[in-house]
Design a protein around this motif. Sequence first.
Motif, mmCIF file in Angstrom:
data_model
loop_
_atom_site.group_PDB
_atom_site.id
_atom_site.type_symbol
_atom_site.label_atom_id
_atom_site.label_comp_id
_atom_site.label_asym_id
_atom_site.label_seq_id
_atom_site.Cartn_x
_atom_site.Cartn_y
_atom_site.Cartn_z
ATOM 1 N N ARG A 1 0.864 -1.186 0.000
ATOM 2 C CA ARG A 1 0.000 0.000 0.000
ATOM 3 C C ARG A 1 0.897 1.230 0.000
ATOM 4 N NH1 ARG A 1 -5.247 1.549 1.511
ATOM 5 N NH2 ARG A 1 -5.763 -0.648 1.914
ATOM 6 N N PRO B 1 -3.132 -0.218 -3.592
ATOM 7 C CA PRO B 1 -4.086 0.637 -2.880
ATOM 8 C C PRO B 1 -3.399 1.906 -2.356
ATOM 9 C CG PRO B 1 -4.254 -1.640 -2.142
ATOM 10 C CD PRO B 1 -3.035 -1.561 -2.999
ATOM 11 N N ASP C 1 -8.480 5.708 -0.948
ATOM 12 C CA ASP C 1 -9.046 5.898 0.386
ATOM 13 C C ASP C 1 -8.601 7.275 0.869
ATOM 14 O OD1 ASP C 1 -9.896 5.739 3.019
ATOM 15 O OD2 ASP C 1 -8.312 4.350 3.647
#
Length: 257
Positions: free
Chosen positions: A159, A205, A229
């Motif tokens: 990530r 991500p 996110d």
Amino acid sequence: MALGHAAFLALEFVASYHVNGRDSLCRAPAIQCVRAWLAESRVALQVFCWQQPFRSRAVADHLPHGSRCRGVVLVHGFLCNRGFWNPWMRELRARDHPFVAPNLEPVFGSIDQYVQCIEEAITRVSTVTGRPPVLVCHSMGGLAARSWLRGADAARVHRIVTIGTPHRGTWLARFSRTANGRQMRIDGDWLRQMEIENGSAGRPPFTCWYSNCDNVVFPASTATLSNADNRLAAGRGHVELAFVPSLRQQTLALLED
């Protein structure tokens, strides 16, 4: 010196307040900006006048052989060095998570010149753990990580977390004359080209922290990415963002995913 520094930051916050008024995200109330200015004036002095010039080697990279904990690569931003991450490194060491915090050099070079440095750091961490690390990046460091992604296998990182990164540029960069500063201009050629080469397809991500009171990266929406996110840390200045305890704890929790 402290008063002059605070006055300069005040100009940044005034500019941020007015530019954010035309942004797609909500503008912070004036009183919230004042509080952020006071906090930023204190935190930035600690970072630029103590931690970075005198404590950049206070915490060594931590690479325990045979560790099964997920590792971290800490990537600092513009005009910074690894000393920026001292609180993060102390906590990671206490949790026995392997980490490497490289210095991005040359200081005023092209962001693309930092790719090899990030590559070496990722290799060092993943060699020890056998697992893809998490990249935690502040400001320009997030753009350096995305530049690395253009020529790398996205599966090599678990990530990427960015903190106040000008993913789509920043209004302030119009005044910069350095190579990396010019690359952070809104709608600049370098950012447009990276967006084409580094879209959401096939990337790891992303968690993107941004603030409605960021005095360096604004308008606020420029610190977000589509299909990421995106998390708001309201009322925080640009440097202070990286030293919010709750932000650090939520980011370190991502290591357990």
